[in-house]
Scaffold this motif. Sequence first.
Motif, mmCIF file in Angstrom:
data_model
loop_
_atom_site.group_PDB
_atom_site.id
_atom_site.type_symbol
_atom_site.label_atom_id
_atom_site.label_comp_id
_atom_site.label_asym_id
_atom_site.label_seq_id
_atom_site.Cartn_x
_atom_site.Cartn_y
_atom_site.Cartn_z
ATOM 1 N N TYR A 41 0.889 -1.124 0.107
ATOM 2 C CA TYR A 41 0.075 -0.024 -0.066
ATOM 3 C C TYR A 41 0.983 1.257 -0.020
ATOM 4 N N ASP A 42 0.393 2.140 -0.702
ATOM 5 C CA ASP A 42 1.269 3.496 -0.827
ATOM 6 C C ASP A 42 0.375 4.599 -0.387
ATOM 7 N N ILE A 43 0.968 5.218 0.534
ATOM 8 C CA ILE A 43 -0.143 6.608 0.721
ATOM 9 C C ILE A 43 0.642 7.841 0.135
ATOM 10 N N GLY A 69 10.715 12.406 -1.661
ATOM 11 C CA GLY A 69 9.711 12.734 -1.095
ATOM 12 C C GLY A 69 8.926 11.677 -0.380
ATOM 13 N N THR A 70 9.713 10.510 -0.192
ATOM 14 C CA THR A 70 9.289 9.323 0.211
ATOM 15 C C THR A 70 9.837 9.034 1.851
ATOM 16 N N VAL A 71 9.096 8.867 2.679
ATOM 17 C CA VAL A 71 9.453 8.220 3.991
ATOM 18 C C VAL A 71 8.831 7.013 4.134
ATOM 19 N N THR A 72 9.485 6.001 4.575
ATOM 20 C CA THR A 72 8.853 4.598 4.871
ATOM 21 C C THR A 72 8.892 4.449 6.396
ATOM 22 N N GLY A 77 5.205 -3.927 12.221
ATOM 23 C CA GLY A 77 6.221 -4.656 11.291
ATOM 24 C C GLY A 77 6.076 -4.613 9.681
ATOM 25 N N GLU A 78 4.981 -3.683 9.295
ATOM 26 C CA GLU A 78 4.754 -3.748 7.946
ATOM 27 C C GLU A 78 5.251 -2.369 7.566
ATOM 28 N N PRO A 79 6.095 -2.363 6.383
ATOM 29 C CA PRO A 79 6.430 -1.015 5.927
ATOM 30 C C PRO A 79 5.443 -0.360 5.115
ATOM 31 N N LEU A 80 5.336 0.800 5.201
ATOM 32 C CA LEU A 80 4.440 1.413 4.449
ATOM 33 C C LEU A 80 5.140 3.058 3.804
ATOM 34 N N GLU A 81 5.020 2.944 2.528
ATOM 35 C CA GLU A 81 5.641 4.007 1.942
ATOM 36 C C GLU A 81 4.626 5.298 2.004
ATOM 37 N N ILE A 82 5.141 6.379 2.397
ATOM 38 C CA ILE A 82 4.349 7.807 2.646
ATOM 39 C C ILE A 82 5.009 8.784 1.763
ATOM 40 N N THR A 83 4.349 9.265 0.739
ATOM 41 C CA THR A 83 4.976 10.253 -0.280
ATOM 42 C C THR A 83 4.206 11.508 -0.454
ATOM 43 N N THR A 84 5.038 12.558 -0.488
ATOM 44 C CA THR A 84 4.405 13.956 -0.369
ATOM 45 C C THR A 84 3.912 14.094 -1.855
ATOM 46 N N TYR A 85 2.649 14.501 -2.019
ATOM 47 C CA TYR A 85 2.163 14.991 -3.229
ATOM 48 C C TYR A 85 3.040 15.754 -4.043
#
Length: 438
Positions: A41-43, A69-72, A77-85
């Motif tokens: 999942y990407d946010i 612009g991505t912070v994981t 335990g689950e990696p989630l990629e959060i990327t700035t618009y």
Amino acid sequence: MIALPPFVADAIKRIETAGFEAVAVGGCVRDMLAGKTPHDYDIATSATPDEICAVFSGERLIETGLQHGTVTVLLSGEPLEITTYRQDGAYSDGRHPDEVVFSRNLSDDLSRRDFTVNAMAFHPTRGVTDLFSGQADLKAGVLRAVGEPRVRFSEDALRVLRGLRFAAQHGFSIEPQTAAAMRAMRDTLSPVSAERIYAEMTAFLCGKDVTRVLLTFPEIVCAVVPELKDTVGFSQNNRHHIHTVYTHIARVVGNVPATPALRWAALLHDCGKPACATVDAAGESHFTGHPQESAQRAEAVLSRLRADNRTKAAALELIELHDLRTPPTEKAVKRLLSKVGETRFFELCDLATADRKAQNPAFFAPSKAREDAVRDLGKKLLSEQSCLSLAELAVSGDDLLSAGIPAGKELGDTLRRLLDLVLDGECENTKEELLKHI
Ligand code: ATP
Ligand code: MG
């Protein structure tokens, strides 16, 4: 109704509690809407990377993607990629944007994405944001570029291969103007890094619909792998074949199990055929030596694309041995198992069956029966724990030294000769019998 897993929904809530906007985007939204379980999942968010780091300050953060612009964030335990618009800047090199421009608007971020089915966002309470009719395209099974196709492919030529990849993985047809732009832009791929090309090509080759896509876009495939150019339209002119070399190749790729080594081996197994073609007195073509010629070309392809060494070595071995026609005898099967090991042995069986299946169906049944017999014999020999390698031989180097064989080459040669005797059933694998043969 679609729903996000709790750790993703929680992350969105935490970002929003801090006063920012956050949504799920890209592949996970596409997959959920198609009724598939996303593999990750990407946010996307209006918060900057620094602001995201502050929101998740108590959690484990991986900052390797920060310049994009991505912070994981690691959440339970689950990696989630959060990327700035983002709002991508110009791409003067057709490779990466000259600068990454952050944005506070979701619509900017969706507009920079490649295909309409990949350009949707999902929010737990606000639902789907779909600015480019991605849902309709998804329903119709159509892959369509976001915006003006030529412009989008000239910004980043890798998108041409991503188009093939998504078509093959999800069975999409490609919207005509998008397909025309992909064909037109195929020669702009050269500045794209080899690693990115290899990754997209490998995912493409492992797609369930790869045969159809290979047959629809030979000119794009040949732009990446010019070693295949002379196979397109090349008649095999032999009663065992009903397809041109390229069409045969495209079918074999789809017939083998979807692992990188087998799919690459299938793509390249006959690329040397045109160069090896000779015509006999009866007017039939033959391709003597083509496995070696193909392996040589494959080595060039896989080195240029910087394939990992394991996949490359496996693919080259498969190509070189693909035309072995091992007879279903214990002796031949043992020799092959001993030479290539268990994994490669069964890969070779799969490749051989896939290869025959893409030839003249009139000859398929007998060769399939022979290959099944070879496969079954291999399984039987392995389950009997037959001696197949020097490690399993009942005498060791030390035994031979004690028996007076000098260390060095003679010792190695003797061990190998004894193994051959055992493989050929000419000597029992016991110390006593083997020492008699020295
Ligand atoms: P998969 O499920 O196979 O990972 P995906 O759609 O998630 O597919 P990714 O390569 O992981 O594909 O990319 C994530 C998202 O980022 C895509 O859905 C797309 O919106 C966007 N994207 C990725 N690469 C590009 C690109 N080169 N140009 C434009 N958008 C891209
Ligand atoms: Mg993805």
